[in-house]
Structure formats: structure tokens, C-alpha cells
Design a protein around this motif. Sequence first.
Motif, PDB file in Angstrom:
ATOM      1  N   ASP A  58       0.546  -1.303  -0.125  1.00 35.21           N
ATOM      2  CA  ASP A  58       0.080   0.055  -0.128  1.00 35.21           C
ATOM      3  C   ASP A  58       0.959   1.142   0.078  1.00 35.21           C
ATOM      4  O   ASP A  58       0.672   2.106  -0.716  1.00 35.21           O
ATOM      5  CB  ASP A  58      -0.867   0.061   1.161  1.00 35.21           C
ATOM      6  N   GLY A  59       1.965   1.323   0.685  1.00 31.01           N
ATOM      7  CA  GLY A  59       2.781   2.305   1.026  1.00 31.01           C
ATOM      8  C   GLY A  59       3.553   2.779  -0.588  1.00 31.01           C
ATOM      9  O   GLY A  59       3.317   4.096  -0.541  1.00 31.01           O
ATOM     10  N   LEU A  60       3.938   1.784  -1.118  1.00 35.45           N
ATOM     11  CA  LEU A  60       4.475   1.983  -2.507  1.00 35.45           C
ATOM     12  C   LEU A  60       3.473   2.427  -3.357  1.00 35.45           C
ATOM     13  O   LEU A  60       3.907   3.636  -4.076  1.00 35.45           O
ATOM     14  CB  LEU A  60       5.191   0.763  -2.848  1.00 35.45           C
ATOM     15  N   GLY A 103       0.298   9.300  -4.939  1.00 37.62           N
ATOM     16  CA  GLY A 103      -0.119  10.625  -4.523  1.00 37.62           C
ATOM     17  C   GLY A 103       0.872  11.812  -4.847  1.00 37.62           C
ATOM     18  O   GLY A 103       1.880  11.533  -5.653  1.00 37.62           O
ATOM     19  N   ASP A 104       0.627  12.945  -4.413  1.00 35.71           N
ATOM     20  CA  ASP A 104       1.677  13.941  -4.367  1.00 35.71           C
ATOM     21  C   ASP A 104       1.940  14.424  -3.142  1.00 35.71           C
ATOM     22  O   ASP A 104       1.479  15.590  -2.710  1.00 35.71           O
ATOM     23  CB  ASP A 104       1.099  15.191  -5.365  1.00 35.71           C
ATOM     24  N   LEU A 160      11.120  -0.735  -0.916  1.00 33.09           N
ATOM     25  CA  LEU A 160      10.180   0.096  -1.125  1.00 33.09           C
ATOM     26  C   LEU A 160      10.875   1.220  -1.745  1.00 33.09           C
ATOM     27  O   LEU A 160      10.686   1.906  -2.791  1.00 33.09           O
ATOM     28  CB  LEU A 160       9.319   0.166  -0.057  1.00 33.09           C
ATOM     29  N   LEU A 161      11.957   1.878  -0.944  1.00 35.85           N
ATOM     30  CA  LEU A 161      12.550   3.182  -1.459  1.00 35.85           C
ATOM     31  C   LEU A 161      13.265   2.952  -2.861  1.00 35.85           C
ATOM     32  O   LEU A 161      13.196   3.924  -3.556  1.00 35.85           O
ATOM     33  CB  LEU A 161      13.592   3.420  -0.450  1.00 35.85           C
ATOM     34  N   LYS A 162      13.949   1.941  -3.077  1.00 32.39           N
ATOM     35  CA  LYS A 162      14.683   1.777  -4.085  1.00 32.39           C
ATOM     36  C   LYS A 162      13.434   1.873  -5.149  1.00 32.39           C
ATOM     37  O   LYS A 162      14.071   2.290  -6.236  1.00 32.39           O
ATOM     38  CB  LYS A 162      15.308   0.370  -4.146  1.00 32.39           C
ATOM     39  N   ALA A 163      12.661   1.239  -5.236  1.00 31.98           N
ATOM     40  CA  ALA A 163      11.515   0.911  -6.323  1.00 31.98           C
ATOM     41  C   ALA A 163      10.928   2.204  -6.519  1.00 31.98           C
ATOM     42  O   ALA A 163      10.736   2.908  -7.730  1.00 31.98           O
ATOM     43  CB  ALA A 163      10.400  -0.097  -5.857  1.00 31.98           C
ATOM     44  N   HIS A 221      10.725   6.090  -9.433  1.00 31.03           N
ATOM     45  CA  HIS A 221       9.577   6.934 -10.086  1.00 31.03           C
ATOM     46  C   HIS A 221       9.721   8.436  -9.635  1.00 31.03           C
ATOM     47  O   HIS A 221       9.333   9.323 -10.364  1.00 31.03           O
ATOM     48  CB  HIS A 221       8.324   6.316  -9.487  1.00 31.03           C
ATOM     49  N   LYS A 222      10.058   8.514  -8.387  1.00 31.16           N
ATOM     50  CA  LYS A 222      10.130   9.790  -7.831  1.00 31.16           C
ATOM     51  C   LYS A 222      11.041  10.285  -7.146  1.00 31.16           C
ATOM     52  O   LYS A 222      11.737   9.511  -6.562  1.00 31.16           O
ATOM     53  CB  LYS A 222       8.691  10.068  -6.913  1.00 31.16           C
TER      54      LYS A 222
END
Length: 147
Positions: free
Chosen positions: A81-83, A89-90, A108-111, A115-116
Motif C-alpha cells: 500500500d505504501g509504495l 500521491g503527491d 520500497l525506497l529503491k523501487a 519513479h519519484k
Amino acid sequence: MIGPGGLAVPHKYQPEAPAARVLPSGLAARWSRSPAGRQASNEGSGVKLLVIEDEQRLAKYLRQGLEEAGHAVELAHDGVDGLHLAIEGDHDLIVLDRMLPGINGIALLKAFREHKQTPVLMLTAQSDVEDRVSGLQAGADDYLLKP
Ligand code: CA
């Protein structure tokens, strides 16, 4: 006598370790700063945060404190959910726990970083210096000690 090059540079100390980045930055202070001293021009002037933390008590504690400081807080309780929320989201800032069901915080952070570049604070236990470094190396902007 001066050796070839005229200069001997000792390499006993390598400053490449992100020690400097481990220091609290403005970001770390930003989340807890009360906006009371600042005149809010509109209601949405707070920071929009996403807190990814499976430990419900800590997540609620963080949300309460952040909301009292005038920020909007969204919660996710697992890595999947977090990812998803982080990418879709923004948010202005993401607070990310390391140990999460589904996807752990580092993965999660690497993925997410593919993207962002939203600033990410890793939630870190007081004693885990290695954890802080690995989090920063994975793309975190700073860390936040768990209360
Ligand atoms: Ca956790």
C-alpha cells in the motif's frame, strides 16, 4: 626530500561514508515545527505527508503530532500500500519505516526512487547506525529516530 608528486595524501580517512548526511537536516526539523509562528495564508499551507509504518500505535502517534503541527497526513500500514500511495500521491514528504510487511522499507525506497524524488525520511531505531547508512544509500534524504 619531497617524494614524487610532492605531496603524500594519507588515505586513512575516507570521507565517502555519508556521515554528513546522517546529521539532522532542515527536513528533520520541518516535520515537527509548529506553524504557529507563521501566518498561514490558507488552510492547505501545511506539508502533505505519507507515513508508511505497520506499527499502528507509532503510526497514530506520528499522525497526531504531525496533524497538530498543521500537516495533512496519510497512513499506510504495509509496504505494498505504501509504495502504491507514494507513487500515486503527491506528497511533500514521506516517512518510511524499514521493517514492513509486504515490501521492506529499503526495497520500497529503491523501487520508489525509480519513479519519484519526493523527500523520504527513514524511521530508524536509536542504535541502528548501519541501518541509517543503508537507508541513505538506498535514496533516503534523512532519518528520523523512533520515539
Ligand atoms: Ca515496522
